[in-house]
Design an enzyme around this catalytic site. Structure first.
Site, PDB file in Angstrom:
ATOM      1  N   SER A  89       0.816  -1.206   0.000  1.00 29.90           N
ATOM      2  CA  SER A  89       0.000   0.000   0.000  1.00 29.90           C
ATOM      3  C   SER A  89       0.860   1.271   0.000  1.00 29.90           C
ATOM      4  O   SER A  89       1.598   1.511  -0.942  1.00 29.90           O
ATOM      5  CB  SER A  89      -0.971  -0.037   1.179  1.00 29.90           C
ATOM      6  OG  SER A  89      -2.156   0.666   0.857  1.00 29.90           O
TER       7      SER A  89
ATOM      8  N   LYS B  38     -21.480  17.794   9.911  1.00 29.06           N
ATOM      9  CA  LYS B  38     -20.418  17.971  10.898  1.00 29.06           C
ATOM     10  C   LYS B  38     -20.077  16.666  11.610  1.00 29.06           C
ATOM     11  O   LYS B  38     -18.917  16.435  11.958  1.00 29.06           O
ATOM     12  CB  LYS B  38     -20.847  19.039  11.931  1.00 29.06           C
ATOM     13  CG  LYS B  38     -19.770  19.357  12.952  1.00 29.06           C
ATOM     14  CD  LYS B  38     -18.532  19.940  12.286  1.00 29.06           C
ATOM     15  CE  LYS B  38     -17.463  20.329  13.287  1.00 29.06           C
ATOM     16  NZ  LYS B  38     -16.246  20.841  12.645  1.00 29.06           N
TER      17      LYS B  38
END
Length: 461
Positions: free
Chosen positions: A162, A214
């Site tokens: 990765s 949020k």
């Protein structure tokens, strides 16, 4: 009046900090490592006032650091930058006790190695499952920038998955061992729904917020379809950048389409080379010796600072003095010797990799290891021998009952011979075989008193 006890503020990353970096954020990390992190964090993240001991890094921050020592290792003109453990964006963790290494710290090391006039090449020593997505792309760009000035060889010793592979993909060359794990070109984001756990503890959180998104992805409830779609889109953006980065570094060997086609799988040794994720099989030592033997700079073939002998009668022809000529010859001999050793080590590593990486070796790993490390067989010869030998039979291990068959029980009768005499006879036969006694004399009983063998006399007592 007794002074109140003062507890110093903890330094370094705590489990809470690690959790903040792992949960709800896109990661360029091998999924196996993600599972390990989640297992470690499970049940250890306090919900109340309980505190956790911090994990202290082994290195201080680099900004403003006053030190005459290098931030990286140097061996024979080759700078070595280790990329080990889980990778995070910020902080100066190099070999930290928490197992973290930061992109910030690695960028500092690369910058210092590129600026050091005594460093002619750089090795990236990789053993990492990856880490945070943010910050990796900037470090990969730094690797590409340095590789334009000095050779940068990424040695996978023994994992570059990765984010670690994203960094390695920008090097001049990627070298693997026969067992190196390479790839995992993908992105993962983990969300934990802890609502059931909180309900079992009688805790009901209330989120008071402004802005509709949020508190998207909070751990106090399941993900809504809309939030899941937003997070998937975010992961997709990082994935597009990741495969584009790999394609930029690997060129025709691994295009963006080929990188996507791997579907984030990992590949081992020779298969990584066949897929375009790596360039060749070798060892850390062989790569180091090869880089040490090469002159500084790209495309430079002659040593600098040593006058070489010239021919011709013109005024431009200048003959070096005896000392300079001897120095040139000595340096040429040393360079040739080092190059020969590096070439031999490279060929040996390639031979071993070809034998151990063959399909025939999978059927008989023990014989394959013997042929690779104990003989001078070529890969073709070794594979031929492995083919002829066929698949190794699994060793037959007798059961306890089979091994105990015919032996007297403790406290029982042993028949014609006592258990001690039977053991003595067996011991005597073994000694006779070692000493070369004829087979027909090995089982002949010898009276204890007349037995010349002290070991048998001792066992018969």
């Amino acid at each position: 009046m007794t002074e109140p006890a003062v507890t110093p503020a903890p330094s370094g990353p705590s489990l809470l900090h690690i959790a903040d970096r792992v949960l709800g954020r896109p990661l360029l990390m091998h999924p196996g490592k993600v599972e390990v992190l989640l297992h470690v964090l499970e049940g250890r993240i306090p919900l109340g006032d309980a505190s956790l001991a911090p994990l202290t890094p082994d290195a201080s921050r680099f900004t403003g650091q006053v030190s005459a020592s290098r931030t990286f290792r140097v061996e024979g003109g080759v700078g070595i930058v280790s990329i080990v453990g889980s990778l995070v964006n910020r902080g100066a963790w190099i070999g930290a006790s928490s197992g973290l290494t930061s992109y910030e710290g690695l960028a500092k090391q690369l910058t210092d190695a590129a600026a050091d006039p005594k460093v002619k090449a750089i090795m990236l020593d990789l053993d990492s499952p990856g880490g945070e997505a943010t910050g990796m792309f900037a470090l990969a760009a730094k690797v590409r920038e340095v590789a334009a000035e000095k050779p940068v060889v990424a040695v996978v010793n023994d994992m570059a998955a990765s984010a670690a592979y994203g960094i390695a993909s920008q090097a001049t060359e990627i070298v693997v061992s026969p067992t190196s794990i390479v790839g995992s070109i993908g992105v993962v984001l983990t969300h934990l729904d802890r609502s059931g756990e909180l309900a079992a503890k009688g805790i009901k959180p209330t989120l008071i917020h402004a802005g509709a998104h949020k508190v998207d992805g909070n751990p106090f409830g399941p993900l809504s379809d809309a939030v899941r779609a937003d997070l998937q889109a975010e992961v997709g953006q990082f994935y597009d950048q990741f495969v584009g980065l790999v394609a930029q570094g690997r060129g025709a060997k691994l295009s963006a389409a080929k990188a996507r086609a791997t579907e984030a799988r990992t590949f081992i040794g020779q298969e990584a080379i066949d897929r375009g994720l790596a360039d060749r099989v070798s060892t850390f030592e062989a790569v180091l010796a090869s880089l040490q033997s090469k002159p500084a700079g790209r495309g430079t073939t002659a040593s600098k600072g040593v006058p070489m002998p010239t021919t011709g009668a013109g005024p431009a022809a200048v003959a070096p003095d005896g000392d300079a000529l001897a120095a040139a010859r000595s340096e040429g001999h040393a360079a040739g010797l080092a190059e020969g050793r590096a070439l031999g080590a490279k060929e040996a590593a390639e031979r071993i990799g070809a034998i151990l990486g063959s399909d025939e070796a999978k059927a008989n790993a023990t014989l394959a290891a013997h042929l690779a490390f104990r003989t001078a067989f070529s890969p073709a010869e070794a594979i031929s021998a492995l083919t002829a030998a066929g698949r190794a039979a699994a060793p037959s291990v007798p059961t306890i009952a089979e091994r105990a068959a015919g032996m007297a029980e403790f406290g029982g009768s042993a028949g014609p011979l006592s258990a001690r005499e039977d053991a003595s006879a067996a011991w005597g036969r073994a000694i006779s075989r070692v000493s070369g006694a004829p087979a027909e004399t090995q089982a002949a009983p010898v009276p204890a008193a007349a037995d010349p063998n002290p070991w048998r006399r001792l066992l018969r007592r």
